[in-house]
Design an enzyme around this catalytic site. Structure first.
Site, PDB file in Angstrom:
ATOM      1  N   HIS A  34      20.210  -1.206  32.465  1.00  0.00           N
ATOM      2  CA  HIS A  34      19.538  -0.877  31.195  1.00  0.00           C
ATOM      3  C   HIS A  34      20.245  -1.566  30.031  1.00  0.00           C
ATOM      4  O   HIS A  34      19.612  -2.147  29.157  1.00  0.00           O
ATOM      5  CB  HIS A  34      19.621   0.633  30.909  1.00  0.00           C
ATOM      6  CG  HIS A  34      18.929   1.504  31.899  1.00  0.00           C
ATOM      7  ND1 HIS A  34      19.613   2.340  32.747  1.00  0.00           N
ATOM      8  CD2 HIS A  34      17.615   1.684  32.161  1.00  0.00           C
ATOM      9  CE1 HIS A  34      18.762   3.007  33.486  1.00  0.00           C
ATOM     10  NE2 HIS A  34      17.539   2.630  33.167  1.00  0.00           N
ATOM     11  N   GLN A 145      13.500  -6.698  36.163  1.00  0.00           N
ATOM     12  CA  GLN A 145      12.786  -7.289  37.313  1.00  0.00           C
ATOM     13  C   GLN A 145      12.917  -6.396  38.558  1.00  0.00           C
ATOM     14  O   GLN A 145      12.126  -6.488  39.486  1.00  0.00           O
ATOM     15  CB  GLN A 145      13.359  -8.687  37.566  1.00  0.00           C
ATOM     16  CG  GLN A 145      12.921  -9.376  38.850  1.00  0.00           C
ATOM     17  CD  GLN A 145      11.419  -9.648  38.896  1.00  0.00           C
ATOM     18  OE1 GLN A 145      10.778  -9.788  37.851  1.00  0.00           O
ATOM     19  NE2 GLN A 145      10.864  -9.700  40.107  1.00  0.00           N
ATOM     20  N   GLN A 150       6.116  -2.439  38.774  1.00  0.00           N
ATOM     21  CA  GLN A 150       5.954  -1.800  37.463  1.00  0.00           C
ATOM     22  C   GLN A 150       5.678  -2.860  36.398  1.00  0.00           C
ATOM     23  O   GLN A 150       4.807  -2.705  35.544  1.00  0.00           O
ATOM     24  CB  GLN A 150       7.220  -1.009  37.123  1.00  0.00           C
ATOM     25  CG  GLN A 150       7.295  -0.535  35.685  1.00  0.00           C
ATOM     26  CD  GLN A 150       8.404   0.472  35.464  1.00  0.00           C
ATOM     27  OE1 GLN A 150       8.265   1.624  35.838  1.00  0.00           O
ATOM     28  NE2 GLN A 150       9.498   0.058  34.854  1.00  0.00           N
TER      29      GLN A 150
HETATM   30  O1  PAF Z   1      11.442   2.073  34.502  1.00  0.00           O
HETATM   31  C1  PAF Z   1      11.529   3.199  33.969  1.00  0.00           C
HETATM   32  O2  PAF Z   1      12.603   3.679  33.633  1.00  0.00           O
HETATM   33  C2  PAF Z   1      10.271   4.010  33.730  1.00  0.00           C
HETATM   34  O3  PAF Z   1       9.349   3.812  34.748  1.00  0.00           O
HETATM   35  C3  PAF Z   1       9.635   3.745  32.355  1.00  0.00           C
HETATM   36  C4  PAF Z   1       9.157   2.310  32.220  1.00  0.00           C
HETATM   37  C5  PAF Z   1      10.642   4.059  31.258  1.00  0.00           C
HETATM   38  C6  PAF Z   1       8.418   4.659  32.165  1.00  0.00           C
HETATM   39  O4  PAF Z   1       8.755   5.993  32.278  1.00  0.00           O
END
Ligand code: PAF
Length: 278
Positions: A34, A145, A150
């Site tokens: 993150h 990635q 998603q």
């Molecule tokens: O990847 C994540 O952490 C989640 O799927 C997101 C994109 C924040 C949506 O809740």
């Protein structure tokens, strides 16, 4: 670094931040994967916001919503020195008011792979990401990635619903032994943690034969399966060699292939992928 909980508070802060705005949507339990999105967002945008929300609608009834790691104080401490302008921590009630009944469904792209094994997951993801975009109004949004499907679902939603947002995809961050960073890695005990490198090893085995010229989808999938078969603690859910956009399985790779897999190690379900091109 400002913080907001309610949507009106977020909007008040957001309208004061002039120039381009980058959003990093997260579910908290932040790790280096993150945190690596933030310098990229800061380099490309005048202001950066991080949302932290464990979205209940993307978890199935037998999944880990209750035990998903949550530590807001730690997350805020990690974000503070990075230069983020605002952290938004919405409540479930504000995003899903009583009587909520409006969903975003990205039909085809949500169907295979994760969609097959986690019914409803991408409906929850697409809906919450649409709501985050509506509330924040970012110019760019940053995703890893590691969650390749998603990314494909969100890119499709952005095109289909004309969101004026650029989706920026950043490389997967890995531990030194190759394990992709994930908030769920904390669930692994010592033996499981050792075994968890099998995802990276399986992808690497398929990449090795790809680099040697193998373009047959069946053989690429077999290379992953054979690696996982040697790990008694690992239970494979799927292995895939697919078109990176449509996610359809490939018989023969032409120019690009998304190798991906989901594996259960004990009670923990892990995913990973490699995106390969010619
Ligand atoms: O990847 C994540 O952490 C989640 O799927 C997101 C994109 C924040 C949506 O809740």
């Amino acid at each position: 670094m400002q913080t907001a909980i309610s949507i009106p508070d977020l909007r008040r802060i957001r309208t004061q931040l002039k120039g381009t705005f980058g959003l990093v949507p997260t579910m908290g339990a932040l790790h280096d994967g993150h945190l690596s999105l933030i310098p990229r967002a800061l380099a490309e945008c005048d202001h950066v916001g991080v949302s932290i929300f464990v979205n209940p609608t993307q978890f199935g009834p037998n999944e880990d919503f209750e035990r998903y790691p949550r530590d807001l104080a730690r997350d805020l401490k990690l974000l503070e020195p990075l230069g983020v302008d605002v952290v938004w921590t919405p409540t479930p009630e504000s995003l899903y008011p009583a009587g909520f009944q409006t969903w975003v469904t990205v039909e085809e792209t949500s169907r295979p792979l994760e969609g097959e094994h986690r019914p409803g997951h991408f409906r929850g993801v697409a809906t919450v990401v649409a709501k985050l975009f509506n509330a924040v109004g970012p110019d760019r949004a940053y995703f890893g990635q590691k969650d390749a499907q998603q990314v494909a679902v969100i890119k499709r939603m952005v095109r289909d619903l004309n969101f004026p947002v650029e989706i920026v995809v950043c490389p997967t961050k890995r531990e030194s032994d190759g394990l992709a960073m994930s908030s769920r890695n904390v669930y692994l005990n010592q033996a499981e943690r050792q075994c968890a490198t099998v995802l990276f090893r399986a992808l690497s085995a398929a990449k090795k034969i790809y680099d040697q010229g193998e373009r047959n989808g069946v053989r690429l999938r077999e290379a992953m399966l054979m690696t996982i078969a040697h790990e008694p603690l690992a239970r494979v859910e799927y292995v895939s060699a697919a078109d990176p956009d449509s996610l359809g399985e490939l018989d023969k790779v032409e120019d690009r292939v998304l190798l991906s897999l989901a594996v259960r190690i004990g009670r923990t379900r892990l995913i990973d992928n490699f995106l390969l091109s010619q």
